[in-house]
Design an enzyme around this catalytic site. Structure first.
Site, short mmCIF file in Angstrom:
data_model
loop_
_atom_site.label_atom_id
_atom_site.label_comp_id
_atom_site.label_asym_id
_atom_site.label_seq_id
_atom_site.Cartn_x
_atom_site.Cartn_y
_atom_site.Cartn_z
N CYS A 1 -5.67 8.97 -0.82
CA CYS A 1 -5.43 7.72 -0.11
C CYS A 1 -5.70 7.92 1.37
O CYS A 1 -5.18 8.86 1.97
CB CYS A 1 -3.99 7.26 -0.33
N CYS B 1 -2.02 7.38 3.30
CA CYS B 1 -0.89 8.31 3.16
C CYS B 1 -1.25 9.67 2.57
O CYS B 1 -0.38 10.51 2.40
CB CYS B 1 0.24 7.67 2.36
N CYS C 1 -12.64 0.90 -9.84
CA CYS C 1 -13.67 0.59 -8.86
C CYS C 1 -13.03 0.62 -7.47
O CYS C 1 -12.19 -0.23 -7.16
CB CYS C 1 -14.22 -0.79 -9.20
N CYS D 1 2.18 4.17 -0.53
CA CYS D 1 2.12 3.37 0.71
C CYS D 1 1.71 1.92 0.46
O CYS D 1 1.70 1.12 1.38
CB CYS D 1 1.18 4.01 1.72
N CYS E 1 -2.08 2.10 -3.88
CA CYS E 1 -1.44 3.41 -3.79
C CYS E 1 0.05 3.24 -4.09
O CYS E 1 0.71 2.36 -3.53
CB CYS E 1 -1.64 3.99 -2.39
#
Length: 141
Positions: free
Chosen positions: A57, A60, A129, A109, A106
């Site tokens: 991510c 985070c 995707c 976060c 995510c």
């Protein structure tokens, strides 16, 4: 503290922690991660990445996808058939643009990552995707 099966802390970030991590985002990263935007197809920096490693991510740093699950979907966005750890992804029904899709975020976060579709390859049949700007890549080794 909630720890995923792969050993990562999934305790949700506070709004203050998200704001702190978002300070250094580019306008495009902010538009995608925080405002649920989408980058244009075939322009993302990670689309043609063939190196071995893990996609994290951008906000985070939670591991999201392994290069071993990446495939060329022909859609113009980096695509994966399964996440690094299923607990690292949140799924939400998305009714934008006159269609029903499954948005992925995510788990730590809540940053927007992209969408998942049921037209991927075996063994899962899923196509995650992703927006390149939503991730950073860490090469193995």
């Amino acid at each position: 503290m909630h720890v995923s099966a792969s050993g990562y802390d999934l305790t949700p970030l506070t709004p203050e922690q998200v704001a702190e991590k978002a300070r250094d985002l580019t306008p495009d990263e902010r538009r995608v991660l925080l405002d649920h935007g989408t980058e244009h197809p075939f322009c993302g920096g990670l689309l043609d990445n063939k190196l071995q490693g893990t996609y994290h991510c951008r906000l985070c740093d939670l591991p999201l996808f392994s290069s071993e699950a990446k495939f060329d979907s022909g859609t113009g966005w980096p695509s994966f058939f399964q996440p690094f750890d299923p607990e690292h992804i949140r799924y939400l029904e998305d009714h934008s643009f006159g269609m029903v899709r499954t948005e992925i975020r995510c788990a730590r976060c809540d940053a927007h990552l992209g969408h998942v579709f049921p037209d991927g390859p075996a063994p899962t049949g899923q196509r995650y995707c992703l927006n390149s700007v939503a991730m950073t890549f860490r090469e193995t080794g």
